[in-house]
Design an enzyme around this catalytic site. Structure first.
Site, PDB file in Angstrom:
ATOM      1  N   ASN A   9       9.917  32.605 -30.948  1.00 21.08           N
ATOM      2  CA  ASN A   9      10.412  32.411 -29.287  1.00 21.08           C
ATOM      3  C   ASN A   9      11.063  32.316 -29.144  1.00 21.08           C
ATOM      4  O   ASN A   9      12.187  30.684 -28.927  1.00 21.08           O
ATOM      5  CB  ASN A   9       8.934  32.037 -28.708  1.00 21.08           C
ATOM      6  CG  ASN A   9       9.823  32.056 -26.903  1.00 21.08           C
ATOM      7  OD1 ASN A   9       9.896  32.736 -26.505  1.00 21.08           O
ATOM      8  ND2 ASN A   9       8.030  30.895 -26.987  1.00 21.08           N
ATOM      9  N   LYS A  11      12.737  31.938 -25.856  1.00 19.50           N
ATOM     10  CA  LYS A  11      12.744  31.840 -24.900  1.00 19.50           C
ATOM     11  C   LYS A  11      13.892  31.627 -24.199  1.00 19.50           C
ATOM     12  O   LYS A  11      14.727  33.543 -24.144  1.00 19.50           O
ATOM     13  CB  LYS A  11      12.402  30.116 -24.640  1.00 19.50           C
ATOM     14  CG  LYS A  11      11.307  29.703 -25.847  1.00 19.50           C
ATOM     15  CD  LYS A  11      11.769  28.104 -25.119  1.00 19.50           C
ATOM     16  CE  LYS A  11       9.873  27.281 -26.176  1.00 19.50           C
ATOM     17  NZ  LYS A  11       9.834  26.651 -25.861  1.00 19.50           N
ATOM     18  N   HIS A  93       2.156  31.052 -22.876  1.00 21.32           N
ATOM     19  CA  HIS A  93       2.547  30.379 -22.955  1.00 21.32           C
ATOM     20  C   HIS A  93       2.769  29.380 -22.058  1.00 21.32           C
ATOM     21  O   HIS A  93       2.552  29.237 -21.244  1.00 21.32           O
ATOM     22  CB  HIS A  93       3.977  30.835 -23.790  1.00 21.32           C
ATOM     23  CG  HIS A  93       4.578  29.750 -24.500  1.00 21.32           C
ATOM     24  ND1 HIS A  93       5.830  28.477 -23.369  1.00 21.32           N
ATOM     25  CD2 HIS A  93       5.245  28.922 -25.442  1.00 21.32           C
ATOM     26  CE1 HIS A  93       5.983  28.133 -24.530  1.00 21.32           C
ATOM     27  NE2 HIS A  93       5.974  28.093 -25.689  1.00 21.32           N
ATOM     28  N   GLU A  95       5.121  27.161 -21.220  1.00 26.93           N
ATOM     29  CA  GLU A  95       5.596  26.929 -20.640  1.00 26.93           C
ATOM     30  C   GLU A  95       5.680  28.247 -18.995  1.00 26.93           C
ATOM     31  O   GLU A  95       5.524  27.911 -17.672  1.00 26.93           O
ATOM     32  CB  GLU A  95       7.318  27.083 -20.496  1.00 26.93           C
ATOM     33  CG  GLU A  95       7.295  26.006 -20.924  1.00 26.93           C
ATOM     34  CD  GLU A  95       9.111  26.621 -22.406  1.00 26.93           C
ATOM     35  OE1 GLU A  95       8.772  25.633 -23.414  1.00 26.93           O
ATOM     36  OE2 GLU A  95       8.861  28.087 -22.162  1.00 26.93           O
ATOM     37  N   GLU A 165      -0.747  25.317 -29.293  1.00 27.47           N
ATOM     38  CA  GLU A 165       0.428  24.630 -28.754  1.00 27.47           C
ATOM     39  C   GLU A 165       0.672  23.418 -28.832  1.00 27.47           C
ATOM     40  O   GLU A 165       0.316  23.573 -27.330  1.00 27.47           O
ATOM     41  CB  GLU A 165       1.227  25.652 -28.851  1.00 27.47           C
ATOM     42  CG  GLU A 165       1.193  26.507 -27.434  1.00 27.47           C
ATOM     43  CD  GLU A 165       2.173  27.272 -26.481  1.00 27.47           C
ATOM     44  OE1 GLU A 165       2.821  26.817 -27.009  1.00 27.47           O
ATOM     45  OE2 GLU A 165       1.619  27.347 -25.184  1.00 27.47           O
ATOM     46  N   GLY A 171       9.140  21.127 -28.490  1.00 26.82           N
ATOM     47  CA  GLY A 171      10.243  20.750 -27.742  1.00 26.82           C
ATOM     48  C   GLY A 171      11.019  19.868 -27.706  1.00 26.82           C
ATOM     49  O   GLY A 171      12.062  18.899 -27.485  1.00 26.82           O
ATOM     50  N   SER A 210       6.970  22.475 -32.265  1.00 26.29           N
ATOM     51  CA  SER A 210       8.676  22.072 -33.121  1.00 26.29           C
ATOM     52  C   SER A 210       8.294  22.214 -34.658  1.00 26.29           C
ATOM     53  O   SER A 210       8.345  21.149 -35.133  1.00 26.29           O
ATOM     54  CB  SER A 210       8.824  20.249 -32.071  1.00 26.29           C
ATOM     55  OG  SER A 210       8.848  20.486 -31.484  1.00 26.29           O
TER      56      SER A 210
END
Length: 249
Positions: A9, A11, A93, A95, A165, A171, A210
């Protein structure tokens, strides 16, 4: 036997030059031990379609709208993704959920649309640090899966990839231990098995939080972890290639 899958990904990162370098390194470095997919920013899908032609590397978009067309400025529909050979669609996701307000109901509508288009949704689920510390990890994961399950039914999950996730590990440099990740993956598979054991046995459940080359082999060695959804490390060619090659499928 579930074949492992490692997905990148990117991003909101990349440019034509750096993308080309990454793709060249990916194609040269993979040993073929796992399936591989890349999710670039949507504007670079044509570049991937051209560069990856004839390779075994799949690709897709990071987000879609569930409507076929219309006045939805800034959105991408499934027909557009299909025009450029996308196979996978990233859905839900963390985010998208946190920064753009996507609810479980919206995520479920997107999964319905992706399946109807004959593409593969990669459904992201997971808990925040506060939720983990409150002991509600399993409840949150169940709610997120149930929202989709009630809309598409268990049989559809033969064509769904789930990416667990833990939001607190995205991150941040923190990674759930292989045992922590396995516990949640096992729970997810048991949820599916309660509906249909055969479907549960086929569904690929990836870990996304991560993932690094140094942790990949231990994570992928767990019985219910079927690969990874990789963020920052997928922007570093040597690191991502090493993660993919750690997946002995």
């Amino acid at each position: 036997m579930r074949r492992l899958l490692v997905a990148a990904n990117w991003k909101m990162n990349g440019d034509m030059s750096s993308n080309a370098a990454l793709l060249a390194a990916f194609k040269a470095g993979f040993n073929g031990s796992a399936d591989t997919a890349i999710f670039p920013p949507a504007v670079y899908i044509p570049q991937l379609a051209d560069s990856l032609k004839g390779s075994a590397i799949a690709y897709g978009v990071q987000n879609i709208h569930f409507e076929e067309k219309g006045a939805f400025t800034g959105e991408t529909n499934l027909a557009m993704a299909q025009d450029f050979g996308c196979q996978y669609i990233l859905v839900g996701h963390s985010e998208r959920r946190e920064l753009f307000g996507e609810t479980n109901a919206i995520v479920a509508k997107k999964v319905v649309a992706v399946l109807a288009a004959g593409l593969i949704p990669m459904l992201c689920i997971g808990e925040t640090l506060e939720q983990r510390e409150a002991g509600v990890t399993e409840q949150i994961c169940k709610e997120q899966i149930d929202a989709v399950l009630t809309q598409v039914g268990i049989k559809a999950f033969e064509k769904v990839v789930i990416a667990y996730e833990p939001v607190w590990a995205i991150g941040t440099g923190k990674t759930a231990s292989p045992e922590q990740a396995q516990d949640v993956h096992s729970f997810i598979r048991q949820l599916l098995a309660a509906e249909d054991a055969a479907v549960a046995a086929k569904t690929r459940i990836l870990y996304g939080g991560s993932v690094k080359a140094s942790s990949a082999q231990a994570l992928f060695g767990q019985p219910d972890i079927d690969g990874g959804l990789v963020g920052g490390a997928s922007l570093m060619a040597e690191e991502f290639v090493a993660i993919c090659n750690a997946a002995q499928g």
